[in-house]
Each structure stands twice: as C-alpha cells, then as structure tokens.
Scaffold this motif. Sequence first.
Motif, PDB file in Angstrom:
ATOM      1  N   ALA A  48      38.853  45.898  43.553  1.00 47.94           N
ATOM      2  CA  ALA A  48      39.930  46.863  43.787  1.00 47.94           C
ATOM      3  C   ALA A  48      41.285  46.180  43.678  1.00 47.94           C
ATOM      4  O   ALA A  48      42.261  46.771  43.196  1.00 47.94           O
ATOM      5  CB  ALA A  48      39.769  47.504  45.159  1.00 47.94           C
ATOM      6  N   GLN A  49      41.358  44.926  44.093  1.00 46.42           N
ATOM      7  CA  GLN A  49      42.607  44.168  43.995  1.00 46.42           C
ATOM      8  C   GLN A  49      42.933  43.825  42.550  1.00 46.42           C
ATOM      9  O   GLN A  49      44.084  43.924  42.122  1.00 46.42           O
ATOM     10  CB  GLN A  49      42.498  42.882  44.826  1.00 46.42           C
ATOM     11  N   ARG A  50      41.920  43.452  41.781  1.00 45.91           N
ATOM     12  CA  ARG A  50      42.144  43.006  40.408  1.00 45.91           C
ATOM     13  C   ARG A  50      42.284  44.175  39.435  1.00 45.91           C
ATOM     14  O   ARG A  50      42.962  44.061  38.409  1.00 45.91           O
ATOM     15  CB  ARG A  50      40.990  42.098  39.957  1.00 45.91           C
ATOM     16  N   LYS A  51      41.636  45.292  39.724  1.00 46.38           N
ATOM     17  CA  LYS A  51      41.660  46.449  38.832  1.00 46.38           C
ATOM     18  C   LYS A  51      42.047  47.709  39.617  1.00 46.38           C
ATOM     19  O   LYS A  51      41.241  48.635  39.779  1.00 46.38           O
ATOM     20  CB  LYS A  51      40.287  46.639  38.174  1.00 46.38           C
ATOM     21  N   PRO A  52      43.273  47.769  40.133  1.00 40.74           N
ATOM     22  CA  PRO A  52      43.661  48.913  40.976  1.00 40.74           C
ATOM     23  C   PRO A  52      43.678  50.239  40.231  1.00 40.74           C
ATOM     24  O   PRO A  52      43.635  51.303  40.858  1.00 40.74           O
ATOM     25  CB  PRO A  52      45.073  48.528  41.457  1.00 40.74           C
ATOM     26  N   HIS A  53      43.750  50.216  38.895  1.00 38.12           N
ATOM     27  CA  HIS A  53      43.777  51.448  38.118  1.00 38.12           C
ATOM     28  C   HIS A  53      42.394  52.072  37.959  1.00 38.12           C
ATOM     29  O   HIS A  53      42.276  53.211  37.517  1.00 38.12           O
ATOM     30  CB  HIS A  53      44.371  51.196  36.733  1.00 38.12           C
ATOM     31  N   LEU A  54      41.335  51.323  38.314  1.00 38.50           N
ATOM     32  CA  LEU A  54      39.976  51.869  38.275  1.00 38.50           C
ATOM     33  C   LEU A  54      39.661  52.409  39.662  1.00 38.50           C
ATOM     34  O   LEU A  54      39.367  51.646  40.575  1.00 38.50           O
ATOM     35  CB  LEU A  54      38.965  50.794  37.866  1.00 38.50           C
ATOM     36  N   ASP A  55      39.728  53.710  39.813  1.00 42.99           N
ATOM     37  CA  ASP A  55      39.620  54.296  41.149  1.00 42.99           C
ATOM     38  C   ASP A  55      38.397  55.195  41.320  1.00 42.99           C
ATOM     39  O   ASP A  55      38.398  56.100  42.135  1.00 42.99           O
ATOM     40  CB  ASP A  55      40.892  55.076  41.503  1.00 42.99           C
ATOM     41  N   SER A  56      37.328  54.916  40.548  1.00 46.08           N
ATOM     42  CA  SER A  56      36.085  55.681  40.715  1.00 46.08           C
ATOM     43  C   SER A  56      34.981  54.820  41.323  1.00 46.08           C
ATOM     44  O   SER A  56      33.800  55.067  41.120  1.00 46.08           O
ATOM     45  CB  SER A  56      35.624  56.247  39.364  1.00 46.08           C
ATOM     46  N   GLY A  57      35.389  53.761  42.033  1.00 40.43           N
ATOM     47  CA  GLY A  57      34.438  52.965  42.785  1.00 40.43           C
ATOM     48  C   GLY A  57      33.466  52.162  41.935  1.00 40.43           C
ATOM     49  O   GLY A  57      33.819  51.671  40.862  1.00 40.43           O
TER      50      GLY A  57
ATOM     51  N   ILE B 228      32.582  42.192  29.369  1.00 37.06           N
ATOM     52  CA  ILE B 228      32.071  42.261  28.005  1.00 37.06           C
ATOM     53  C   ILE B 228      32.853  43.335  27.248  1.00 37.06           C
ATOM     54  O   ILE B 228      32.972  44.466  27.701  1.00 37.06           O
ATOM     55  CB  ILE B 228      30.574  42.602  28.006  1.00 37.06           C
ATOM     56  N   ALA B 229      33.403  42.980  26.099  1.00 34.53           N
ATOM     57  CA  ALA B 229      34.253  43.905  25.339  1.00 34.53           C
ATOM     58  C   ALA B 229      33.439  45.077  24.821  1.00 34.53           C
ATOM     59  O   ALA B 229      32.366  44.908  24.268  1.00 34.53           O
ATOM     60  CB  ALA B 229      34.918  43.173  24.174  1.00 34.53           C
ATOM     61  N   HIS B 230      33.965  46.267  25.003  1.00 30.64           N
ATOM     62  CA  HIS B 230      33.376  47.467  24.431  1.00 30.64           C
ATOM     63  C   HIS B 230      34.522  48.454  24.225  1.00 30.64           C
ATOM     64  O   HIS B 230      34.902  49.179  25.137  1.00 30.64           O
ATOM     65  CB  HIS B 230      32.283  48.042  25.320  1.00 30.64           C
ATOM     66  N   PRO B 231      35.092  48.500  23.036  1.00 29.31           N
ATOM     67  CA  PRO B 231      36.307  49.267  22.782  1.00 29.31           C
ATOM     68  C   PRO B 231      36.200  50.756  23.022  1.00 29.31           C
ATOM     69  O   PRO B 231      37.197  51.431  23.164  1.00 29.31           O
ATOM     70  CB  PRO B 231      36.585  48.986  21.293  1.00 29.31           C
ATOM     71  N   ASP B 232      34.998  51.316  23.087  1.00 30.09           N
ATOM     72  CA  ASP B 232      34.857  52.746  23.294  1.00 30.09           C
ATOM     73  C   ASP B 232      34.855  53.140  24.764  1.00 30.09           C
ATOM     74  O   ASP B 232      34.624  54.295  25.093  1.00 30.09           O
ATOM     75  CB  ASP B 232      33.569  53.248  22.642  1.00 30.09           C
ATOM     76  N   ALA B 233      35.121  52.180  25.647  1.00 28.47           N
ATOM     77  CA  ALA B 233      35.006  52.462  27.076  1.00 28.47           C
ATOM     78  C   ALA B 233      36.197  53.222  27.638  1.00 28.47           C
ATOM     79  O   ALA B 233      36.131  53.718  28.738  1.00 28.47           O
ATOM     80  CB  ALA B 233      34.819  51.160  27.853  1.00 28.47           C
ATOM     81  N   GLY B 234      37.295  53.305  26.932  1.00 28.54           N
ATOM     82  CA  GLY B 234      38.427  54.060  27.445  1.00 28.54           C
ATOM     83  C   GLY B 234      39.657  53.190  27.625  1.00 28.54           C
ATOM     84  O   GLY B 234      39.567  51.991  27.869  1.00 28.54           O
ATOM     85  N   ARG B 235      40.816  53.819  27.553  1.00 29.36           N
ATOM     86  CA  ARG B 235      42.072  53.089  27.602  1.00 29.36           C
ATOM     87  C   ARG B 235      42.254  52.350  28.929  1.00 29.36           C
ATOM     88  O   ARG B 235      42.700  51.203  28.960  1.00 29.36           O
ATOM     89  CB  ARG B 235      43.236  54.071  27.410  1.00 29.36           C
ATOM     90  N   LEU B 236      41.902  52.987  30.032  1.00 26.94           N
ATOM     91  CA  LEU B 236      42.151  52.372  31.330  1.00 26.94           C
ATOM     92  C   LEU B 236      41.365  51.079  31.517  1.00 26.94           C
ATOM     93  O   LEU B 236      41.769  50.190  32.244  1.00 26.94           O
ATOM     94  CB  LEU B 236      41.797  53.354  32.453  1.00 26.94           C
ATOM     95  N   PHE B 237      40.217  50.955  30.851  1.00 29.13           N
ATOM     96  CA  PHE B 237      39.406  49.759  31.010  1.00 29.13           C
ATOM     97  C   PHE B 237      40.042  48.553  30.322  1.00 29.13           C
ATOM     98  O   PHE B 237      39.650  47.420  30.550  1.00 29.13           O
ATOM     99  CB  PHE B 237      38.001  49.996  30.457  1.00 29.13           C
ATOM    100  N   ASN B 238      40.962  48.809  29.419  1.00 30.43           N
ATOM    101  CA  ASN B 238      41.607  47.714  28.708  1.00 30.43           C
ATOM    102  C   ASN B 238      42.902  47.255  29.367  1.00 30.43           C
ATOM    103  O   ASN B 238      43.546  46.319  28.903  1.00 30.43           O
ATOM    104  CB  ASN B 238      41.894  48.140  27.259  1.00 30.43           C
ATOM    105  N   LEU B 239      43.296  47.931  30.444  1.00 27.35           N
ATOM    106  CA  LEU B 239      44.503  47.532  31.156  1.00 27.35           C
ATOM    107  C   LEU B 239      44.212  46.317  32.025  1.00 27.35           C
ATOM    108  O   LEU B 239      43.149  46.197  32.624  1.00 27.35           O
ATOM    109  CB  LEU B 239      45.010  48.673  32.038  1.00 27.35           C
ATOM    110  N   SER B 240      45.174  45.412  32.090  1.00 28.40           N
ATOM    111  CA  SER B 240      45.027  44.245  32.959  1.00 28.40           C
ATOM    112  C   SER B 240      45.613  44.558  34.326  1.00 28.40           C
ATOM    113  O   SER B 240      46.557  45.343  34.451  1.00 28.40           O
ATOM    114  CB  SER B 240      45.740  43.038  32.352  1.00 28.40           C
ATOM    115  N   GLY B 241      45.071  43.951  35.344  1.00 23.87           N
ATOM    116  CA  GLY B 241      45.564  44.155  36.697  1.00 23.87           C
ATOM    117  C   GLY B 241      46.657  43.164  37.041  1.00 23.87           C
ATOM    118  O   GLY B 241      47.189  42.461  36.172  1.00 23.87           O
ATOM    119  N   PRO B 242      47.018  43.073  38.313  1.00 20.76           N
ATOM    120  CA  PRO B 242      48.053  42.135  38.734  1.00 20.76           C
ATOM    121  C   PRO B 242      47.609  40.691  38.531  1.00 20.76           C
ATOM    122  O   PRO B 242      46.413  40.391  38.471  1.00 20.76           O
ATOM    123  CB  PRO B 242      48.235  42.464  40.216  1.00 20.76           C
ATOM    124  N   GLU B 243      48.572  39.798  38.422  1.00 24.02           N
ATOM    125  CA  GLU B 243      48.252  38.383  38.250  1.00 24.02           C
ATOM    126  C   GLU B 243      47.614  37.841  39.535  1.00 24.02           C
ATOM    127  O   GLU B 243      48.107  38.068  40.641  1.00 24.02           O
ATOM    128  CB  GLU B 243      49.523  37.602  37.925  1.00 24.02           C
TER     129      GLU B 243
END
Length: 509
Positions: free
Chosen positions: A77-86, A407-422
Amino acid sequence: MKTNAQPSTPEVLVADDPRTVRLGTLVSLIIGSAVGAGIFAMPQNIALVASPGAAMIGWIITGLGMLCVAYVFQALAQRKPHLDSGVYSYVRAGLGDFIGFASAWGYWLGTIIAQVGYATLFFSSLGFFFPIFGGDHPFVQSLAVSALTWTIFLVLSRGVRQAAIMNVVATVAKILPIIAFLVLVAFVGFKPEVLTTDFWGQAATFGEDGNQVSTLTDQVKGMMLFTVWAFIGVEGASTYSKRARHRKDVSLATLLGFLVVFLLLVLVSFLSFGVASREELAAMGDNSMAEVLELVVGPWGAGLISIGLCISVLGAYVSWQMLCAEPIMLMAQDGLLPKFVGKTNPKGAPVTAQLFSALIIQVFIVIFYLNESTYSTMVQLATSLYLLPYVFSSLYLLFLATRGAGIAHPDAGRLFNLSGPEIPKSTNRIHLVLGGVAFIYSLWLLYAADLRFVLLGTLLVMPGMIIYIFTRISANERIFNAFEWLIAAIVTVSSIAGLWLILTGEIAL
C-alpha cells in the motif's frame, strides 16, 4: 490491446469524513475483522493435532509469519498507493492478469466456503438454546443455513451496508465473553498440572483422522492452518490506509491490532490446556470454548460463550457475504470475467455477483451436507485457498524490493504501470525482509497443509480458469504470459491429480 480501468475500493463506512479515522477506530476494525469464529473453536482445533509444547512452537511461527504477511500488504500500500483494490490489484499488478485472477478466485472461493462454515457454526451454537438446530439434526441445520444465506442476499441486494457503529457494537459484544472466559478460566479453573501432563505429546495416540501424531514436527504442521484461519482478516489493515487521519497510525494500528488478536488466541488455547486433558479437548464440538467454560463454572458459562459466538459469527457472516462478491465484481469490471458479472443495480449493489456467490454458497451447502463434512474440514479447505494471495503478494513485494517492478504485462492497465513514491534504501531493506519471511512462511503453510486440501483447492480454481480463458479469447486478448503458462500448467496437473484421487476414493470431503 485495450486498457482496463482499475476499480475503486469498495466503500467502508467508518466515518463521515474518510480522513478522520482515529487510531482507536483502526485497531477496533482490525480486531473486529480478525476475531470471528476461529477463536471459539480454537481449544478443540489445536488439541486435535498438537500438544501444549507443539502449540507453543506453532504460535511463535504463526505470530512471526502472520505479522510479516500483514505488513506485506502495508508495504505494498505504501509503494503502490494508486492500487486501491487490495490483494487482487497487487497480485495482478506484479505477476499478471491470470495470477491476479487466480488469487482473487481462490480468495473468493475461500470466503464462500468460510460462509458455510460460519453459518454451520452459528446454528450449532444456536442449538445450545434450540436443540433442533444442533449437529444432531444435520438436514434441519443445512436448511437453516440455506435460509440464512438467501435472506442475507435479499437484504444486500437492496443496497444495505454495514455502518461503523454496527462493527463497534459487534466487536464489543463478542470480545466481552472472550474476556470473561479468560478471567474465569485463569482464576477459577486453570490447573498447571493438567497443562504440563504430556506437554510435548509423546503419549498421544490420536490425530485428526485417528492416526498417531507423536512427532513434534507433525504436531506443529498440523496446527498451522487452524492458526492461520484464526488470523484471517488481520492482513486487511491496509484497506483503511486512505481513511486514516495520520498514515503512521495504520502501521501502529496493524501492530496493536495484531498483538491483541495474537494475545487472545494464545491465551484461549493455553488456558484451555489447563482445564481439561488434550484428549478431552479434542473430543469437544465446534464451540469448544463454551464446553471448556462449562467445565469451570457450569452450564451458564456455556450459554454466555454461545451468545458471544452467535453474535460474532452472524456479524462475520453478514459482512463477509457482502464482501465476497467484491473480487468477482472487480474482475468482471477489469475484463477478466464476463462483464455482466460486474453490473450493479440502481442502489449500487453488485447484485449479479452477489447472486452468483449465493448460488455457489448453496452448492457447497449441499456438497458438505451430502459428505457430512465437519467445520474443521471447511476451515482447512478455505484456508488453503486463502494462501494463494499470500504467496503471490509476498512474491510481488520481493520483486519490488529487488528489481523495482513485477513481471511486465502491458495489457494489465495504465494504473499498473505507474510508479509509486520513492522508497528509501533502509525501508527497501525492511520490505525485502518482510517479503522474504512472508513468502517462506506462505510456502511452509502449503507444505504443512493436508495434500487433499491443496489438490481440492486447485481443482476448485480450474472452473474459474476455464471461464477466464474463454473471456480472454472472446476479447481477443493474450491468454497467458510465460510465467502464467507455468502456473496454469501446475494448476491443471494438480487438478487432474485431485480429480483422480476423488474418483478412486483416495480423498474426500
């Protein structure tokens, strides 16, 4: 290739302002989620497979492992705060669409089976006051479980949601009988000499299936799934991260909530060993905590615990039946299941997913009734399915801590490609340790699990995999990436093995 939108977190009504949840409320929510039916069955569950000494070792392993599992989700949750579906979104982001699907499908099925276990235990406890609902009348009990399931479905389909005040009231109502149990047993019924008799289980000549379980390793392995079952829900603390008044409160609440739950579980199991022999405890029913207190203070003690269990299990049943529709609704909205499964009615209820879940619950009610399955069987099968997201989520954290991505999978959606905080190097090292311990622990649980439950679990994943494949083909999308092909092959082989063993009568529910 289309881009799938990431659905938002299901609503949790914890405060008027989603940023005003205090530390005490967070701790209450964690305890309320984790303390369900498991603790009331703990004396019998543990005694069935382990001596006090083996239980002590098992609790140490479980405590360390489950705390790391809880903090894995905190770290994600800290590293990927934009992923909010648990759990589902973390696994899917890190390991691909199918692995995310398999984890969510397993978690959903685990919840489905847990629902049947909850309802069965509820009516068994109600049987203390109304014998017609007791275990001596399995057909009546199965009818009552079915009626409860469909009644709750009708309520939830109208968009009704459980408010925070209900969670607090239910938590207090079920914690008070547990505290009363601990006080009365500790000061009235506890006998040290009973606890220390055959402390390491060398004289035991019984096990879950009537076989001898005398080695320390076998005893520790035997209790692992029961202890994990009792902790299910404590990993959900990260769900409330966005609602916390201060982000640091979530980490502290995770620790405090975990310690309270851990202390309650350990005290219940060890104090019970000081009231009755292991053989007596193992012969008790599902609501063994009530039977232990009855030995100490008489029938009113059993009545008190039975009331607490009824409140606890009924509250858990309602909330989990509401939440068990969420995984398949999210997957449908993300294109991993047919779209119609994700539809909601005008009141916002995922009525199709809830109907599908209720139907599957009904199927399992029939299956368990025909096989005369016990609450213990339901617990172990459900827990084996819950292990999938534990394994894959901890693996994703290991990937993030070592290579910075899954593991890279480009069809997973835009939000999955976003980086979280440093992430600072010191924090990254902590995450590496947490992920490593949680991953090893989760694999250990798979090893410790009864082979039949692992094989049955993969067999239950197989229908979902078939639906997933047809959904991907109809959407003209790639079915599997390289890693997913490997996992799909393992699931397929294990499913065939499980089906063969069922057909030959080697394993059964």
